[in-house]
Scaffold this motif. Structure first.
Motif, PDB file in Angstrom:
ATOM      1  N   ASP A   1       0.821  -1.212   0.000  1.00  0.00           N
ATOM      2  CA  ASP A   1       0.000   0.000   0.000  1.00  0.00           C
ATOM      3  C   ASP A   1       0.852   1.259   0.000  1.00  0.00           C
ATOM      4  O   ASP A   1       0.483   2.270  -0.597  1.00  0.00           O
ATOM      5  N   ALA A   2       2.019   1.205   0.645  1.00  0.00           N
ATOM      6  CA  ALA A   2       2.926   2.355   0.692  1.00  0.00           C
ATOM      7  C   ALA A   2       3.548   2.649  -0.673  1.00  0.00           C
ATOM      8  O   ALA A   2       4.059   3.750  -0.893  1.00  0.00           O
ATOM      9  N   LEU A   3       3.488   1.702  -1.608  1.00  0.00           N
ATOM     10  CA  LEU A   3       4.027   1.922  -2.950  1.00  0.00           C
ATOM     11  C   LEU A   3       3.156   2.896  -3.747  1.00  0.00           C
ATOM     12  O   LEU A   3       3.598   3.438  -4.756  1.00  0.00           O
ATOM     13  N   GLY A   4       1.899   3.103  -3.306  1.00  0.00           N
ATOM     14  CA  GLY A   4       1.010   4.062  -3.973  1.00  0.00           C
ATOM     15  C   GLY A   4       0.561   3.641  -5.358  1.00  0.00           C
ATOM     16  O   GLY A   4       0.349   4.491  -6.222  1.00  0.00           O
ATOM     17  N   LEU A   5       0.377   2.370  -5.582  1.00  0.00           N
ATOM     18  CA  LEU A   5      -0.023   1.868  -6.896  1.00  0.00           C
ATOM     19  C   LEU A   5      -1.544   1.859  -7.038  1.00  0.00           C
ATOM     20  O   LEU A   5      -2.272   1.818  -6.051  1.00  0.00           O
ATOM     21  N   HIS A   6      -2.001   1.878  -8.283  1.00  0.00           N
ATOM     22  CA  HIS A   6      -3.438   1.841  -8.567  1.00  0.00           C
ATOM     23  C   HIS A   6      -3.814   0.472  -9.122  1.00  0.00           C
ATOM     24  O   HIS A   6      -3.116  -0.066  -9.967  1.00  0.00           O
ATOM     25  N   GLY A   7      -4.900  -0.073  -8.617  1.00  0.00           N
ATOM     26  CA  GLY A   7      -5.375  -1.375  -9.058  1.00  0.00           C
ATOM     27  C   GLY A   7      -6.285  -1.974  -8.013  1.00  0.00           C
ATOM     28  O   GLY A   7      -6.852  -1.256  -7.182  1.00  0.00           O
ATOM     29  N   HIS A   8      -6.426  -3.277  -8.048  1.00  0.00           N
ATOM     30  CA  HIS A   8      -7.286  -3.997  -7.111  1.00  0.00           C
ATOM     31  C   HIS A   8      -6.413  -4.834  -6.180  1.00  0.00           C
ATOM     32  O   HIS A   8      -6.010  -5.946  -6.538  1.00  0.00           O
ATOM     33  N   PRO A   9      -6.117  -4.300  -4.987  1.00  0.00           N
ATOM     34  CA  PRO A   9      -5.249  -5.033  -4.058  1.00  0.00           C
ATOM     35  C   PRO A   9      -5.921  -6.282  -3.503  1.00  0.00           C
ATOM     36  O   PRO A   9      -7.122  -6.306  -3.254  1.00  0.00           O
ATOM     37  N   VAL A  10      -5.118  -7.306  -3.310  1.00  0.00           N
ATOM     38  CA  VAL A  10      -5.596  -8.529  -2.670  1.00  0.00           C
ATOM     39  C   VAL A  10      -5.646  -8.264  -1.166  1.00  0.00           C
ATOM     40  O   VAL A  10      -4.666  -7.789  -0.591  1.00  0.00           O
ATOM     41  N   PRO A  11      -6.770  -8.550  -0.516  1.00  0.00           N
ATOM     42  CA  PRO A  11      -6.849  -8.340   0.939  1.00  0.00           C
ATOM     43  C   PRO A  11      -5.813  -9.205   1.662  1.00  0.00           C
ATOM     44  O   PRO A  11      -5.519 -10.323   1.226  1.00  0.00           O
ATOM     45  N   PRO A  12      -5.264  -8.705   2.770  1.00  0.00           N
ATOM     46  CA  PRO A  12      -4.261  -9.482   3.508  1.00  0.00           C
ATOM     47  C   PRO A  12      -4.717 -10.909   3.836  1.00  0.00           C
ATOM     48  O   PRO A  12      -3.928 -11.850   3.745  1.00  0.00           O
ATOM     49  N   ALA A  13      -5.977 -11.096   4.170  1.00  0.00           N
ATOM     50  CA  ALA A  13      -6.482 -12.431   4.521  1.00  0.00           C
ATOM     51  C   ALA A  13      -6.437 -13.405   3.341  1.00  0.00           C
ATOM     52  O   ALA A  13      -6.491 -14.613   3.534  1.00  0.00           O
TER      53      ALA A  13
ATOM     54  N   THR B   1     -16.911 -16.310  -4.692  1.00  0.00           N
ATOM     55  CA  THR B   1     -16.984 -14.928  -5.139  1.00  0.00           C
ATOM     56  C   THR B   1     -18.181 -14.255  -4.500  1.00  0.00           C
ATOM     57  O   THR B   1     -19.290 -14.803  -4.497  1.00  0.00           O
ATOM     58  N   SER B   2     -17.939 -13.080  -3.924  1.00  0.00           N
ATOM     59  CA  SER B   2     -19.010 -12.300  -3.317  1.00  0.00           C
ATOM     60  C   SER B   2     -18.990 -10.914  -3.963  1.00  0.00           C
ATOM     61  O   SER B   2     -18.058 -10.587  -4.690  1.00  0.00           O
ATOM     62  N   PRO B   3     -19.989 -10.089  -3.698  1.00  0.00           N
ATOM     63  CA  PRO B   3     -19.988  -8.737  -4.267  1.00  0.00           C
ATOM     64  C   PRO B   3     -18.742  -7.921  -3.868  1.00  0.00           C
ATOM     65  O   PRO B   3     -18.339  -7.017  -4.579  1.00  0.00           O
ATOM     66  N   ARG B   4     -18.106  -8.285  -2.745  1.00  0.00           N
ATOM     67  CA  ARG B   4     -16.912  -7.556  -2.299  1.00  0.00           C
ATOM     68  C   ARG B   4     -15.616  -8.229  -2.742  1.00  0.00           C
ATOM     69  O   ARG B   4     -14.548  -7.832  -2.315  1.00  0.00           O
ATOM     70  N   GLY B   5     -15.715  -9.265  -3.568  1.00  0.00           N
ATOM     71  CA  GLY B   5     -14.526  -9.957  -4.050  1.00  0.00           C
ATOM     72  C   GLY B   5     -14.502 -11.406  -3.601  1.00  0.00           C
ATOM     73  O   GLY B   5     -15.482 -11.926  -3.075  1.00  0.00           O
ATOM     74  N   SER B   6     -13.361 -12.038  -3.803  1.00  0.00           N
ATOM     75  CA  SER B   6     -13.214 -13.447  -3.434  1.00  0.00           C
ATOM     76  C   SER B   6     -12.986 -13.606  -1.943  1.00  0.00           C
ATOM     77  O   SER B   6     -12.295 -12.807  -1.317  1.00  0.00           O
ATOM     78  N   VAL B   7     -13.575 -14.657  -1.403  1.00  0.00           N
ATOM     79  CA  VAL B   7     -13.373 -15.042  -0.009  1.00  0.00           C
ATOM     80  C   VAL B   7     -12.846 -16.465  -0.035  1.00  0.00           C
ATOM     81  O   VAL B   7     -13.413 -17.324  -0.711  1.00  0.00           O
ATOM     82  N   TYR B   8     -11.743 -16.714   0.685  1.00  0.00           N
ATOM     83  CA  TYR B   8     -11.147 -18.048   0.715  1.00  0.00           C
ATOM     84  C   TYR B   8     -11.458 -18.710   2.041  1.00  0.00           C
ATOM     85  O   TYR B   8     -11.229 -18.137   3.095  1.00  0.00           O
TER      86      TYR B   8
END
Length: 174
Positions: free
Chosen positions: A27-39, A155-162
């Motif tokens: 996140d500190a890199l300041g990139l644009h896109g869809h980050p993968v949640p830490p979980a 897949t959920s409306p908020r993205g993938s859940v594992y």
């Protein structure tokens, strides 16, 4: 989750504390896109796709037969592909990781599971659809790997859940 079939994959789940550190660094890199949640940070060993849930016991038995040693993994290379996939990878993948992946792939093919034919690439996806080029970086994240897991992706409306289905320890064998 659909009771008759599941979207499955074997993976190394990134430990929670390490996943948080990696996500903060990303996140500190300041990139644009869809980050993968830490979980969801993980290193895929084998992607199975949609599978009938009746095969879960077979997959568990197959995984339990693997004889693989624990290993240390250093994620020290940041890569952004043209398709926008941003990931961390080891500059020198441990032999034990390659052996685990090969053993797992062979066992799955022998059991009749179809796998992609491309070579195994050890990587931990950080972001999808990354539209900016990352700055020069020298990541160094160390991970003592002691187990692998079977995960289901929903897949959920908020993205993938594992969801972890099962986990197996890596043990030193003589």
């Amino acid at each position: 989750m659909n009771a008759t079939s599941l979207r499955l994959f074997f993976a190394l789940r990134c430990p929670t504390e390490l996943a948080e550190r990696i996500a903060q660094w990303r996140d500190a890199l300041g990139l644009h896109g869809h980050p993968v949640p830490p979980a969801n940070l993980h290193l895929t060993l084998a992607f199975l796709g949609q599978q009938p849930s009746v095969r879960l016991a077979e997959l568990g038995s197959l995984a339990a037969t693997l004889k693989a040693a624990p290993f240390d993994l250093r994620l020290d290379t940041l890569v952004r592909r043209r398709n926008g996939l941003l990931y961390l990878a080891p500059s020198e993948p441990p032999a034990a990781l390659q052996e685990l992946a090969e053993q797992l792939h062979q066992a799955l093919r022998t059991a009749g599971f179809g796998l992609e034919e491309r070579p195994f690439l050890a990587h931990l996806t950080l972001m999808r659809r990354c539209t900016t080029r990352p700055p020069a970086a020298n990541p160094s994240f160390d991970w003592s790997v002691g187990h692998f897991a079977l995960l289901a992706s929903e897949t959920s409306p908020r993205g993938s859940v594992y969801q972890q289905i099962a986990e197996w320890p890596l043990l030193r064998f003589r």
